[in-house]
Enzyme design. Structure first.
Site, PDB file in Angstrom:
ATOM      1  N   ASN A 162     -15.100  -1.466   9.410  1.00 15.67           N
ATOM      2  CA  ASN A 162     -14.787  -0.990   8.309  1.00 15.67           C
ATOM      3  C   ASN A 162     -14.492  -2.699   7.783  1.00 15.67           C
ATOM      4  O   ASN A 162     -14.970  -3.610   7.128  1.00 15.67           O
ATOM      5  CB  ASN A 162     -14.532  -0.496   7.649  1.00 15.67           C
ATOM      6  N   ASN A 163     -13.253  -3.140   8.858  1.00 14.97           N
ATOM      7  CA  ASN A 163     -12.790  -4.127   7.936  1.00 14.97           C
ATOM      8  C   ASN A 163     -13.118  -5.647   9.057  1.00 14.97           C
ATOM      9  O   ASN A 163     -12.992  -6.800   8.125  1.00 14.97           O
ATOM     10  CB  ASN A 163     -11.144  -4.759   8.663  1.00 14.97           C
ATOM     11  N   MET A 190       1.043  -1.559  -0.180  1.00 19.42           N
ATOM     12  CA  MET A 190      -0.248  -0.550   0.407  1.00 19.42           C
ATOM     13  C   MET A 190       0.370   1.055  -0.109  1.00 19.42           C
ATOM     14  O   MET A 190       0.570   2.576  -0.685  1.00 19.42           O
ATOM     15  CB  MET A 190      -0.634   0.195   1.082  1.00 19.42           C
ATOM     16  N   THR A 238      -3.601   0.457   9.438  1.00 19.01           N
ATOM     17  CA  THR A 238      -4.420  -0.211  10.229  1.00 19.01           C
ATOM     18  C   THR A 238      -3.731  -0.602  11.694  1.00 19.01           C
ATOM     19  O   THR A 238      -3.343  -1.320  11.747  1.00 19.01           O
ATOM     20  CB  THR A 238      -5.347  -0.934   9.649  1.00 19.01           C
ATOM     21  N   LEU A 282       2.683   1.135   7.675  1.00 13.11           N
ATOM     22  CA  LEU A 282       3.648   0.039   8.262  1.00 13.11           C
ATOM     23  C   LEU A 282       2.781  -0.876   8.806  1.00 13.11           C
ATOM     24  O   LEU A 282       0.656  -0.727   8.920  1.00 13.11           O
ATOM     25  CB  LEU A 282       4.111   0.353  10.068  1.00 13.11           C
ATOM     26  N   LYS A 338     -12.191   2.147  11.261  1.00 10.11           N
ATOM     27  CA  LYS A 338     -11.462   1.322   9.892  1.00 10.11           C
ATOM     28  C   LYS A 338     -11.592   0.487  10.559  1.00 10.11           C
ATOM     29  O   LYS A 338     -11.613  -0.759   9.530  1.00 10.11           O
ATOM     30  CB  LYS A 338      -9.930   1.708   9.638  1.00 10.11           C
ATOM     31  N   MET A 364     -16.646  -5.801   9.053  1.00  8.60           N
ATOM     32  CA  MET A 364     -17.530  -6.150   7.715  1.00  8.60           C
ATOM     33  C   MET A 364     -16.902  -6.903   6.934  1.00  8.60           C
ATOM     34  O   MET A 364     -17.441  -8.379   6.049  1.00  8.60           O
ATOM     35  CB  MET A 364     -18.450  -4.740   7.375  1.00  8.60           C
TER      36      MET A 364
END
Ligand code: NAD
Length: 309
Positions: A185-186, A23, A107, A76, A182, A188
């Site tokens: 979100n993650n 990323m 994250t 990171l 976040k 889900m």
């Protein structure tokens, strides 16, 4: 803390960037492509070489990337690496000039985001958490989504840089709220990964045509972004190279479950997904994309691997 002076995007600030993985390299490359000057560091020499090829400047260490930076981005793997790089007497917060903004896009857990915000304030720095949504392929194209936790004046300064890396910024609240959003979100996203795997293996077990089933599932309210965008591009084509590495996914669902536990919220589905993901990781899918969960599920059910022809 407030008091950041907004400048026009043309008044280029010096950007430091730490973490040039799947990323980070994509995000930093977009900053360079759009004319910003970026000095970056990663522990992996190969990633540094790729960044240099794209026209980026290389720093010799994390603190070297921070020393002259007006804005320092971190991308990171997780809380352990972020704390090691940012905090303590040798951390980048101690190296940044006063008034600089540190933006953690990794994250992490809420406690880490809050610890960085507090340490930054103590040193006269500004802090924002800006974890990234959407797929690695979106980051490549400069189409990421940012979940920003920051004061409004910090957001104003960061806007041109986030706009260079993405298309969408949500201001979720003060520092730390980006990270909390976040994790939700993650939670889900990763539950969908397991759901997709069970549904597709079930379809194959019943003798259904994969392409037709996929067309139906992505044409009704059964649809989810992973099934629609990721599965047909990754596992169902046999491409298991990590867009989102299985180990990072296990980290995220674990952080989401721990965050829930710490405030007494039950997430039984999340706990199951976490355990199944750990089994997949240790069951031969380490180093693979999260969508390889479907291969794991097919093997467990004595089914052929599902591939679009
Ligand atoms: P990655 O493992 O590909 O990259 C991490 C990079 O950090 C590596 O290049 C590694 O060498 C570097 N690194 C580790 N420790 C370091 C240190 N002490 N100093 C300097 N560099 C160090 O991971 P990624 O896929 O780029 O993900 C980065 C973060 O973004 C993670 O928190 C992940 O959960 C999150 N994320 C990933 C995706 C995705 O689809 N891959 C999407 C959104 C968010």
């Amino acid at each position: 803390m407030s008091g950041v002076t907004a400048q026009p995007a043309t008044a280029l600030r010096r950007i430091g960037f730490i973490g040039l993985g799947r990323m980070g390299l994509a995000l930093a490359a977009n900053l360079v492509r759009k004319g910003f000057s970026v000095r970056a560091f990663d522990l992996a020499a190969g990633q540094l070489a790729k960044f240099a090829e794209l026209g980026g400047d290389l720093a010799s260490s994390a603190t070297d990337a921070a020393r002259d930076a007006d804005i320092l981005f971190l991308m990171l793997p997780g809380p352990k690496e972020v704390r090691a790089v940012a905090l303590g007497p040798d951390g980048v917060l101690a190296a940044l000039p006063a008034g600089a903004i540190v933006v953690d896009m990794s994250t992490v857990d809420p406690a880490t985001a809050d610890a960085l915000a507090a340490a930054a304030a103590e040193r006269g720095l500004h802090f924002a958490d800006a974890p990234v949504g959407r797929l690695a392929a979106h980051a490549d194209r400069g189409e990421s989504l940012f979940m920003l936790g920051a004061d409004a004046d910090v957001l104003e300064v960061l806007q041109p840089y986030l706009n260079a890396m993405g298309t969408t910024i949500y201001h979720c609240g003060p520092a730390g709220h980006g990270t909390r959003t976040k994790l939700v979100n993650n939670f889900m996203v990763l539950a969908y990964c397991q759901l997709n795997s069970e549904a597709l293996v079930l379809a194959q077990g019943m003798g259904l045509d994969l392409a037709k089933t996929l067309a139906v599932l992505t044409g009704t309210t059964a649809v989810n972004g992973q099934l629609k965008e990721k599965w047909p591009a990754k596992v169902l084509r046999g491409d298991l190279t990590p867009g989102f590495d299985m180990a990072l996914a296990l980290k995220d669902i674990t952080l989401a479950c721990q965050a829930a536990q710490s405030i007494g919220i039950a997430v039984p589905l999340g706990s199951q997904v976490r355990d199944l993901m750990a089994l997949a990781l240790n069951g031969g899918h380490r180093g693979q994309d999260t969508s390889a969960l479907t291969d794991f599920w097919a093997r467990l059910n004595n089914q052929a691997l599902l591939r679009l022809t």
